[in-house]
Write a protein that holds these residues in place. Structure first.
Motif, PDB file in Angstrom:
ATOM      1  N   HIS A  53       5.203  17.287 -10.312  1.00 30.05           N
ATOM      2  CA  HIS A  53       5.055  16.214 -11.533  1.00 30.05           C
ATOM      3  C   HIS A  53       6.586  16.351 -12.077  1.00 30.05           C
ATOM      4  O   HIS A  53       7.088  17.373 -12.129  1.00 30.05           O
ATOM      5  CB  HIS A  53       3.962  16.236 -12.206  1.00 30.05           C
ATOM      6  CG  HIS A  53       3.719  17.286 -13.495  1.00 30.05           C
ATOM      7  ND1 HIS A  53       3.470  18.394 -12.950  1.00 30.05           N
ATOM      8  CD2 HIS A  53       4.289  17.190 -14.622  1.00 30.05           C
ATOM      9  CE1 HIS A  53       3.587  19.119 -14.122  1.00 30.05           C
ATOM     10  NE2 HIS A  53       3.868  18.435 -15.052  1.00 30.05           N
ATOM     11  N   VAL A  80       5.338  11.944 -16.503  1.00 31.84           N
ATOM     12  CA  VAL A  80       5.588  10.696 -15.552  1.00 31.84           C
ATOM     13  C   VAL A  80       4.381  10.571 -14.745  1.00 31.84           C
ATOM     14  O   VAL A  80       3.783  11.724 -13.950  1.00 31.84           O
ATOM     15  CB  VAL A  80       6.911  10.973 -14.726  1.00 31.84           C
ATOM     16  CG1 VAL A  80       7.107  10.097 -13.764  1.00 31.84           C
ATOM     17  CG2 VAL A  80       7.984  11.155 -15.924  1.00 31.84           C
ATOM     18  N   GLN A  81       3.810   9.461 -14.525  1.00 32.14           N
ATOM     19  CA  GLN A  81       2.803   9.359 -13.451  1.00 32.14           C
ATOM     20  C   GLN A  81       3.305   9.627 -12.119  1.00 32.14           C
ATOM     21  O   GLN A  81       4.354   8.887 -11.703  1.00 32.14           O
ATOM     22  CB  GLN A  81       2.318   7.854 -13.734  1.00 32.14           C
ATOM     23  CG  GLN A  81       1.534   7.597 -15.004  1.00 32.14           C
ATOM     24  CD  GLN A  81       0.272   8.835 -15.288  1.00 32.14           C
ATOM     25  OE1 GLN A  81      -0.579   8.985 -14.242  1.00 32.14           O
ATOM     26  NE2 GLN A  81       0.571   9.370 -16.328  1.00 32.14           N
ATOM     27  N   GLY A  82       2.457  10.229 -11.341  1.00 34.28           N
ATOM     28  CA  GLY A  82       2.807  10.196  -9.730  1.00 34.28           C
ATOM     29  C   GLY A  82       3.201  11.469  -9.467  1.00 34.28           C
ATOM     30  O   GLY A  82       3.433  12.561 -10.381  1.00 34.28           O
ATOM     31  N   ILE A  85       9.624  13.901  -8.029  1.00 35.67           N
ATOM     32  CA  ILE A  85      10.763  13.106  -7.415  1.00 35.67           C
ATOM     33  C   ILE A  85      10.922  13.672  -6.103  1.00 35.67           C
ATOM     34  O   ILE A  85      11.419  12.750  -5.435  1.00 35.67           O
ATOM     35  CB  ILE A  85      12.056  13.172  -8.237  1.00 35.67           C
ATOM     36  CG1 ILE A  85      12.545  14.419  -8.455  1.00 35.67           C
ATOM     37  CG2 ILE A  85      11.719  12.609  -9.731  1.00 35.67           C
ATOM     38  CD1 ILE A  85      13.958  14.581  -9.121  1.00 35.67           C
ATOM     39  N   TYR A  88       9.468  11.490  -3.304  1.00 41.36           N
ATOM     40  CA  TYR A  88      10.111  10.148  -2.741  1.00 41.36           C
ATOM     41  C   TYR A  88      11.390  10.327  -2.069  1.00 41.36           C
ATOM     42  O   TYR A  88      12.036   9.425  -2.010  1.00 41.36           O
ATOM     43  CB  TYR A  88      10.410   9.658  -4.023  1.00 41.36           C
ATOM     44  CG  TYR A  88       9.169   9.247  -5.046  1.00 41.36           C
ATOM     45  CD1 TYR A  88       8.108   8.263  -4.678  1.00 41.36           C
ATOM     46  CD2 TYR A  88       9.131   9.878  -6.203  1.00 41.36           C
ATOM     47  CE1 TYR A  88       6.937   8.294  -5.532  1.00 41.36           C
ATOM     48  CE2 TYR A  88       8.101   9.602  -7.286  1.00 41.36           C
ATOM     49  CZ  TYR A  88       6.925   8.847  -6.779  1.00 41.36           C
ATOM     50  OH  TYR A  88       5.853   8.900  -7.675  1.00 41.36           O
ATOM     51  N   ARG A  94      11.822   4.648  -5.525  1.00 44.32           N
ATOM     52  CA  ARG A  94      10.401   4.957  -6.300  1.00 44.32           C
ATOM     53  C   ARG A  94      10.554   5.972  -7.089  1.00 44.32           C
ATOM     54  O   ARG A  94       9.937   5.975  -8.349  1.00 44.32           O
ATOM     55  CB  ARG A  94       9.321   5.013  -5.414  1.00 44.32           C
ATOM     56  CG  ARG A  94       8.812   3.719  -4.614  1.00 44.32           C
ATOM     57  CD  ARG A  94       7.457   4.275  -3.786  1.00 44.32           C
ATOM     58  NE  ARG A  94       6.441   4.622  -4.525  1.00 44.32           N
ATOM     59  CZ  ARG A  94       5.436   5.200  -3.997  1.00 44.32           C
ATOM     60  NH1 ARG A  94       5.276   5.358  -2.740  1.00 44.32           N
ATOM     61  NH2 ARG A  94       4.340   5.483  -4.790  1.00 44.32           N
ATOM     62  N   ALA A  95      11.398   6.970  -6.919  1.00 45.45           N
ATOM     63  CA  ALA A  95      11.612   8.106  -7.765  1.00 45.45           C
ATOM     64  C   ALA A  95      12.136   7.731  -9.100  1.00 45.45           C
ATOM     65  O   ALA A  95      11.682   8.160 -10.270  1.00 45.45           O
ATOM     66  CB  ALA A  95      12.709   9.340  -7.021  1.00 45.45           C
ATOM     67  N   SER A  98       9.696   5.674 -11.108  1.00 45.66           N
ATOM     68  CA  SER A  98       8.618   6.526 -11.964  1.00 45.66           C
ATOM     69  C   SER A  98       9.019   6.968 -13.322  1.00 45.66           C
ATOM     70  O   SER A  98       8.093   7.419 -14.079  1.00 45.66           O
ATOM     71  CB  SER A  98       8.219   7.616 -10.929  1.00 45.66           C
ATOM     72  OG  SER A  98       9.404   8.544 -10.872  1.00 45.66           O
TER      73      SER A  98
END
Length: 427
Positions: A53, A80-82, A85, A88, A94-95, A98
């Protein structure tokens, strides 16, 4: 006769006014000295882009730094959600996306007038190190997208980079010892700051050792992705230990000597050891961060790894599947490193303390990174004004009021004298 008396009174009033004016001037000028206004708070931001994360840490410090280094404290932390990096790699846009929620939050914390001067950094660790080794083009695209997103905000973005394992460990060591004040952190009046929340058993003024990990990317083999440890699932602690031992050479270093990793001599450890990052998160999940003896740690890990997948999901409902299936391997990995690599045993295990925070600040490499980087920020001179002692200032104000009163009465007396003179002429 009346005219003579009025003239004498006016001369007295004028004398009093002159004396009061001189006294006021003396009081204003005497004991005046330079006074410095409170230092302006400055801000800095560091993205910690880890393998699992990303977190954004917002730091603050007074503009007039101590010995060239800002007295940095944590203003806010935003997760950071998800995933990290590096996850991705096949969709780098999307990185960047996010990071927006945490950047938006930061803009509500840092004053608008100071946002454009706020240095902002992104440091990536294990996940991006591995991606760069596997596919440097994809790693570059991920960095390009996160940089593009950060640059859309009114901050002073200083770039994104991958930290080496040595840098990650070094900055973590700085963080721990800065928070414990073993690096002699002082305030602006040169009085040592004291935190009432030292960890239990901590010895003041003794530099602490930092234990950090890069799960699944052991530093000695990080240059060779084919040797990365990837043991997942439950029920296989022995398999995990065997795989780790293939990565590291834990053989003897010679007569009366012990070695840690790859045949390198490992001297006996002494002092305090602080385990954070993945060490803490894994052991915290297993409820092993409260100073349990080594025998309990071993038993807990064995019992956890013996659970089947169905039972494990029932014990931890809602837990992320990937993380849940990694806890057996991760805990075994950590324990093997501590026992065989760093040579902790039943007698020395109590020297290890597992912490996520010290003095209300998250422990990791990012604060040490920020401390180091503040040395590159020019010292800002505090605003300076003229000031004097409060008692003298009060006396000056009182004397000034008296002077104005005397002048007012003098003016009234002069007006009355003129009217009296005119009245005499008319008579």
């Amino acid at each position: 006769m009346l005219k003579h008396l009025l003239g004498r009174d006016i001369r007295c009033l004028l004398g009093v006014a002159a004396a009061s004016g001189i006294a006021t001037l003396i009081l204003i000028l005497v004991q005046v000295k330079d006074v410095y206004l409170p230092a302006r708070t400055k801000y800095g931001m560091v993205f910690d882009a880890g393998s699992s994360h990303t977190a954004l840490y917002i730091y603050q410090w007074p503009a007039d730094k101590e010995n060239g280094t800002g007295i940095v404290s944590q203003a806010e932390a935003c997760t950071v959600q998800g995933p990290g990096i590096s996850s991705y790699a096949d969709n780098p846009t999307r990185a960047g996306a996010s990071l927006r929620a945490c950047l938006d939050k930061a803009m509500t914390i840092i004053p608008v007038k100071q946002q454009r001067e706020t240095p902002t950094y992104l440091g990536a660790t294990a996940g991006m190190r591995l991606l760069r080794e596997q596919n440097s083009t994809k790693a570059d695209l991920v960095f390009a997208e996160v940089s593009k997103t950060i640059q859309q905000y009114p901050v002073d973005f200083r770039g994104a980079r991958i930290l080496t394992g040595n840098e990650e460990g070094s900055f973590g060591w700085i963080t721990i010892n800065y928070l414990l004040e073993t690096l002699v952190k002082e305030n602006l009046t040169s009085q040592q700051i004291s935190h009432p929340c030292y960890p239990k058993g901590y010895e003041e003024n003794v530099t602490a050792a930092a234990l950090y990990d890069s799960p699944c990317v052991p530093a000695p083999v990080a240059h060779d992705p084919s040797q990365i440890l990837m043991v997942r699932g439950t029920g296989a602690p022995a398999e995990c230990r065997s795989a780790i031992q293939k990565l590291f050479n834990f053989t003897a270093c010679g007569a009366n000597r012990t070695c840690g990793f790859n045949g390198v001599y490992q001297p006996p450890g002494h002092g305090q050891f602080f385990a954070f990052s993945g060490f803490y998160s894994v052991f915290h999940f297993l409820n092993l961060t409260s100073g349990q003896p080594l025998s309990d740690v071993n038993a807990t890990i064995e019992q956890f790894c013996a659970k089947d997948w169905k039972e494990l999901k029932m014990v931890s409902p809602g837990m992320n599947k990937t993380r849940l299936q990694d806890y057996c391997a991760a805990s075994t990995y950590i324990l093997t490193l501590l026992l065989q690599g760093y040579k902790f045993d039943n007698q020395t295990w109590s020297k290890i303390q597992f912490h996520r925070q010290v003095a209300a600040v998250d422990v990791g490499w990012s604060l040490g990174y920020m401390l180091n980087l503040t040395n590159t920020i020019p010292l800002e001179a505090p605003d300076q004004v003229k000031g004097q002692r409060p008692d003298l200032w009060a006396a000056a104000v009182l004397t000034t009021c008296l002077t104005l009163a005397v002048i007012l009465w003098t003016g009234l007396a002069l007006c009355y004298q003129r009217r009296f003179a005119t009245y005499e002429t008319m008579l």
